[in-house]
Scaffold this motif. Structure first.
Motif, short mmCIF file in Angstrom:
data_model
loop_
_atom_site.label_atom_id
_atom_site.label_comp_id
_atom_site.label_asym_id
_atom_site.label_seq_id
_atom_site.Cartn_x
_atom_site.Cartn_y
_atom_site.Cartn_z
N PRO A 136 0.55 -1.06 0.16
CA PRO A 136 -0.29 0.42 -0.29
C PRO A 136 1.06 1.24 0.17
O PRO A 136 2.54 1.63 0.39
CB PRO A 136 -0.54 -0.20 0.86
CG PRO A 136 -0.17 -1.75 1.52
CD PRO A 136 0.57 -1.83 1.24
N LEU A 137 0.09 1.96 -0.35
CA LEU A 137 1.09 3.54 -0.70
C LEU A 137 0.43 4.38 0.59
O LEU A 137 0.68 6.04 0.32
CB LEU A 137 0.84 4.10 -2.57
CG LEU A 137 1.24 3.23 -3.76
CD1 LEU A 137 1.33 3.93 -5.06
CD2 LEU A 137 3.31 2.39 -3.19
N SER A 138 -0.73 4.64 0.97
CA SER A 138 -0.79 5.13 1.80
C SER A 138 -1.58 4.05 3.69
O SER A 138 -2.26 3.16 2.82
CB SER A 138 -1.36 6.42 1.88
OG SER A 138 -3.32 5.24 0.70
N PRO A 139 -2.02 4.92 4.13
CA PRO A 139 -2.13 4.03 4.57
C PRO A 139 -4.17 2.55 4.54
O PRO A 139 -4.38 3.84 4.43
CB PRO A 139 -2.70 4.49 6.41
CG PRO A 139 -1.56 5.70 6.38
CD PRO A 139 -1.78 6.40 4.50
N LEU A 140 -3.96 1.67 4.91
CA LEU A 140 -5.81 1.52 5.20
C LEU A 140 -6.67 1.95 5.13
O LEU A 140 -6.56 1.78 6.45
CB LEU A 140 -5.38 -0.44 3.84
CG LEU A 140 -3.62 -1.14 3.10
CD1 LEU A 140 -4.06 -2.40 3.87
CD2 LEU A 140 -4.80 -0.73 1.62
N PRO A 141 -7.98 1.26 4.84
CA PRO A 141 -9.26 1.80 5.78
C PRO A 141 -9.25 1.33 6.52
O PRO A 141 -8.85 -0.62 6.53
CB PRO A 141 -10.14 2.08 5.12
CG PRO A 141 -10.17 0.92 3.47
CD PRO A 141 -8.55 1.21 3.58
N ALA B 170 2.51 6.54 7.72
CA ALA B 170 1.92 6.86 9.09
C ALA B 170 0.73 5.66 8.91
O ALA B 170 -0.37 5.75 8.25
CB ALA B 170 1.57 7.54 9.83
N GLY B 171 0.49 5.31 9.57
CA GLY B 171 -0.63 4.35 10.32
C GLY B 171 -0.55 2.57 10.34
O GLY B 171 0.40 2.47 10.19
N PRO B 172 -1.59 2.11 11.02
CA PRO B 172 -0.92 0.51 11.01
C PRO B 172 -1.16 -0.01 9.50
O PRO B 172 -1.91 0.49 9.05
CB PRO B 172 -2.03 -0.08 12.10
CG PRO B 172 -3.23 1.49 12.17
CD PRO B 172 -2.70 2.11 11.68
N GLY B 173 -0.96 -1.53 9.57
CA GLY B 173 -0.91 -2.25 8.77
C GLY B 173 -2.37 -2.40 8.44
O GLY B 173 -2.85 -2.10 7.31
N LEU B 174 -3.08 -3.03 9.69
CA LEU B 174 -4.57 -3.44 9.36
C LEU B 174 -5.35 -2.62 10.33
O LEU B 174 -4.66 -2.87 11.38
CB LEU B 174 -4.60 -5.03 9.03
CG LEU B 174 -4.34 -5.81 7.47
CD1 LEU B 174 -4.87 -6.81 8.43
CD2 LEU B 174 -5.23 -5.39 6.59
N HIS B 175 -6.04 -1.47 9.97
CA HIS B 175 -7.23 -0.87 11.30
C HIS B 175 -8.49 -1.99 10.99
O HIS B 175 -9.25 -2.45 10.45
CB HIS B 175 -6.86 0.22 11.11
CG HIS B 175 -8.33 1.01 12.25
ND1 HIS B 175 -7.83 1.86 12.13
CD2 HIS B 175 -7.96 0.56 13.13
CE1 HIS B 175 -9.09 2.70 13.92
NE2 HIS B 175 -9.26 1.21 14.45
N LEU B 176 -8.64 -3.61 12.65
CA LEU B 176 -9.57 -4.11 12.84
C LEU B 176 -10.66 -3.56 13.30
O LEU B 176 -10.15 -3.41 14.17
CB LEU B 176 -8.92 -5.36 12.64
CG LEU B 176 -7.95 -6.30 11.93
CD1 LEU B 176 -7.37 -7.31 12.63
CD2 LEU B 176 -8.83 -6.17 10.48
N ALA B 177 -11.80 -3.70 12.80
CA ALA B 177 -13.12 -3.71 14.00
C ALA B 177 -14.25 -4.66 14.65
O ALA B 177 -13.46 -5.72 14.19
CB ALA B 177 -13.83 -1.98 13.17
N ASN B 178 -15.16 -3.63 14.52
CA ASN B 178 -15.94 -5.05 15.58
C ASN B 178 -16.68 -6.01 14.23
O ASN B 178 -16.58 -5.74 12.95
CB ASN B 178 -17.23 -4.46 15.91
CG ASN B 178 -18.08 -3.74 14.64
OD1 ASN B 178 -17.83 -3.30 13.36
ND2 ASN B 178 -19.33 -3.89 14.50
#
Length: 184
Positions: free
Chosen positions: A78-83, A121-129
């Motif tokens: 990824p070239l920027s943080p993933l959603p 900057a940002g996590p690799g994967l931001h996981l929610a519910n």
């Protein structure tokens, strides 16, 4: 002794009953998005699959499967943080040739690598519910964790305080036998 005729026996034995409705198990139709390339965006990309999952959040759970042509490990940079995503299964084991660890001795074969060296900057994967991630190699995310699991983050109307991370190599190479220095 008097015997009843067969017709009379039939009349006495017939019983009328009302139809019965039996409950059935809950069935949920899953939406599936197929990742078919290692591009950072556009049709067939992981990023587009994550956006698709967010658009369907609260409506139907989404499965993100992989079918990237070619042999070997496929690296997505990824070239920027993933959603951030919730109510999704990101299934690296769906890539042809991948398989989970079957003997608890490290015989897993992972074919999808998520390389954060260009993501900023940002996590690799931001996981929610309701998010589940399995069968990925996740590495090289500088300054942030490779996976940020926040089950309190709500997407849509359904809140399931559960995030599952299973069978991934985090901070290692694709074989799982060497670590990278740039990981948190």
């Amino acid at each position: 002794m008097r015997r009843n005729s067969p017709a009379r026996n039939h009349q006495r034995r017939s019983v009328r009953s009302a139809p019965v409705c039996e409950p059935v198990e809950r069935r949920v139709l899953l939406s599936t998005y197929m990742v078919t390339n290692t591009d950072d965006g556009g049709a067939g990309s992981l990023r587009t699959g994550m956006v698709f999952a967010n658009e369907n959040a609260g409506v139907t759970p989404t499965v993100i499967d992989f079918n990237i042509p070619g042999d070997g490990v496929h690296t997505i940079k990824p070239l920027s943080p993933l959603p951030a995503v919730g109510s999704v299964l990101i299934d690296g084991y769906s890539q042809p040739g991948a398989m989970p660890d079957t003997l608890n001795v490290g015989d897993a074969v992972l074919k999808i690598e998520l390389d954060g060296s260009s993501a900023g900057a940002g996590p690799g994967l931001h996981l929610a519910n309701g998010a589940e991630v399995r069968g990925l190699v996740i590495n090289r995310f500088a300054g942030q964790p490779a996976i940020l699991a926040d089950p309190r983050t709500g997407f849509g109307s359904q809140f399931q305080a559960l995030v599952t991370i299973d069978g991934n190599y985090i901070g290692t190479n694709a074989a799982g036998d060497g670590a990278f220095a740039q990981n948190n």
